[in-house]
Write a protein that holds these residues in place. Sequence first.
Motif, short mmCIF file in Angstrom:
data_model
loop_
_atom_site.label_atom_id
_atom_site.label_comp_id
_atom_site.label_asym_id
_atom_site.label_seq_id
_atom_site.Cartn_x
_atom_site.Cartn_y
_atom_site.Cartn_z
N THR A 44 48.92 111.31 -25.98
CA THR A 44 50.17 111.22 -25.82
C THR A 44 50.92 112.18 -26.79
N LEU A 45 52.29 112.36 -26.57
CA LEU A 45 53.08 113.14 -27.49
C LEU A 45 53.68 112.39 -28.46
N LYS A 46 54.19 113.21 -29.40
CA LYS A 46 55.10 112.54 -30.67
C LYS A 46 56.39 113.69 -30.54
N PRO A 47 57.27 113.28 -30.99
CA PRO A 47 58.38 114.41 -31.16
C PRO A 47 57.95 115.54 -31.88
N GLY A 48 58.21 116.83 -31.31
CA GLY A 48 57.82 117.96 -32.18
C GLY A 48 57.99 119.17 -31.44
N VAL A 49 57.18 120.36 -32.02
CA VAL A 49 57.24 121.50 -31.52
C VAL A 49 55.98 121.94 -30.54
N LEU A 50 56.39 122.19 -29.16
CA LEU A 50 55.15 122.85 -28.46
C LEU A 50 55.46 124.09 -28.47
N ILE A 83 63.10 120.81 -24.59
CA ILE A 83 64.28 121.56 -24.79
C ILE A 83 63.92 122.71 -25.40
N PRO A 84 64.30 123.96 -25.05
CA PRO A 84 63.94 125.23 -25.83
C PRO A 84 64.57 125.08 -27.11
N LEU A 85 63.79 125.59 -28.19
CA LEU A 85 64.25 125.64 -29.50
C LEU A 85 65.54 126.26 -29.71
N ALA A 86 65.97 127.28 -28.99
CA ALA A 86 67.06 128.00 -29.09
C ALA A 86 68.30 127.21 -28.48
N GLU A 87 68.09 126.17 -27.56
CA GLU A 87 68.96 125.25 -27.12
C GLU A 87 69.36 124.07 -27.84
N ILE A 88 68.59 124.02 -28.88
CA ILE A 88 68.60 122.68 -29.71
C ILE A 88 69.82 122.89 -30.75
N ARG A 89 70.80 121.91 -30.62
CA ARG A 89 71.83 121.89 -31.92
C ARG A 89 71.65 120.92 -32.93
N ALA A 90 71.87 121.23 -33.92
CA ALA A 90 71.62 120.51 -35.43
C ALA A 90 72.19 119.23 -34.85
N GLU A 91 73.50 118.92 -34.36
CA GLU A 91 74.11 117.74 -34.35
C GLU A 91 73.42 116.75 -33.01
N ASN A 92 72.77 117.37 -32.25
CA ASN A 92 72.12 116.60 -31.31
C ASN A 92 70.72 116.01 -32.17
N LEU A 93 70.02 116.85 -32.94
CA LEU A 93 68.84 116.14 -33.71
C LEU A 93 69.51 115.04 -34.65
N ALA A 94 70.53 115.35 -35.25
CA ALA A 94 71.12 114.30 -36.29
C ALA A 94 71.57 113.20 -35.58
N SER A 125 60.14 114.79 -38.95
CA SER A 125 59.33 115.81 -39.26
C SER A 125 59.56 116.64 -38.16
N ALA A 126 59.96 116.40 -36.82
CA ALA A 126 60.06 117.21 -35.87
C ALA A 126 61.27 118.35 -36.26
N ALA A 127 62.36 117.55 -36.75
CA ALA A 127 63.77 118.27 -37.05
C ALA A 127 63.53 119.03 -38.29
N ALA A 128 62.50 118.76 -39.27
CA ALA A 128 62.29 119.46 -40.33
C ALA A 128 61.54 120.99 -39.79
N ILE A 130 61.84 122.14 -36.75
CA ILE A 130 62.56 123.28 -36.11
C ILE A 130 63.52 123.86 -36.90
N GLU A 131 64.00 123.20 -38.03
CA GLU A 131 64.91 123.84 -39.02
C GLU A 131 63.91 124.82 -39.55
N ALA A 132 62.76 124.82 -40.23
CA ALA A 132 62.02 125.81 -40.73
C ALA A 132 61.76 127.06 -39.61
N ASP A 133 61.60 126.66 -38.50
CA ASP A 133 61.53 127.74 -37.54
C ASP A 133 62.63 128.60 -37.16
N SER A 134 63.91 127.79 -37.25
CA SER A 134 65.08 128.67 -36.76
C SER A 134 65.23 129.51 -38.25
N ARG A 135 64.94 129.23 -39.54
CA ARG A 135 65.19 130.14 -40.79
C ARG A 135 64.26 131.34 -40.52
N THR A 136 63.01 131.30 -40.05
CA THR A 136 62.03 132.15 -39.90
C THR A 136 62.27 133.12 -38.69
#
Length: 138
Positions: A44-50, A83-94, A125-128, A130-136
């Motif tokens: 099964t999947l948990k929320p996160g980055v594939l 959802i592709p990470l490029a399409e994720i908006r911080a407000e949606n995750l919040a 954890s997934a939000a963190a 995604i945020e780390a990935d967007s910084r790098t």
Amino acid sequence: MATFPFELVSPERLVYSGSVTEVIVPGTEGEFGILAGHSPFVSTLKPGVLTIKGDGAPRKLFVRGGFAEANPAGLTVLAETAIPLAEIRAENLAQMIKDAQEDVEDARDEATRASRQLFLEQLKSAAAAIEADSRTSH
């Protein structure tokens, strides 16, 4: 590196279908990687980055809910959300996190509260990640 067929499907559409060299999946028991010829495996999947690796730069998507099935012939991931990470908006995750926090507060018994709390922590954890990935990535 050997390739294998991979499909990522959400309720709305076929998100990805193609030949890949590796897929890294956020499983509920931990993140795992699938390569060509993998033995039969279901998770099964948990929320996160594939992460999808193949030709070009890796593709990264936020996934939530669903399951992954691997076998020597390939990998299929059925995700409630993809959802592709490029399409994720911080407000949606919040908003997802806020909704999950409200679900924890509204729980009527300890078993439900514990399950919802686990989901909330996975979402945070997934939000963190995604945020780390967007910084790098920028």
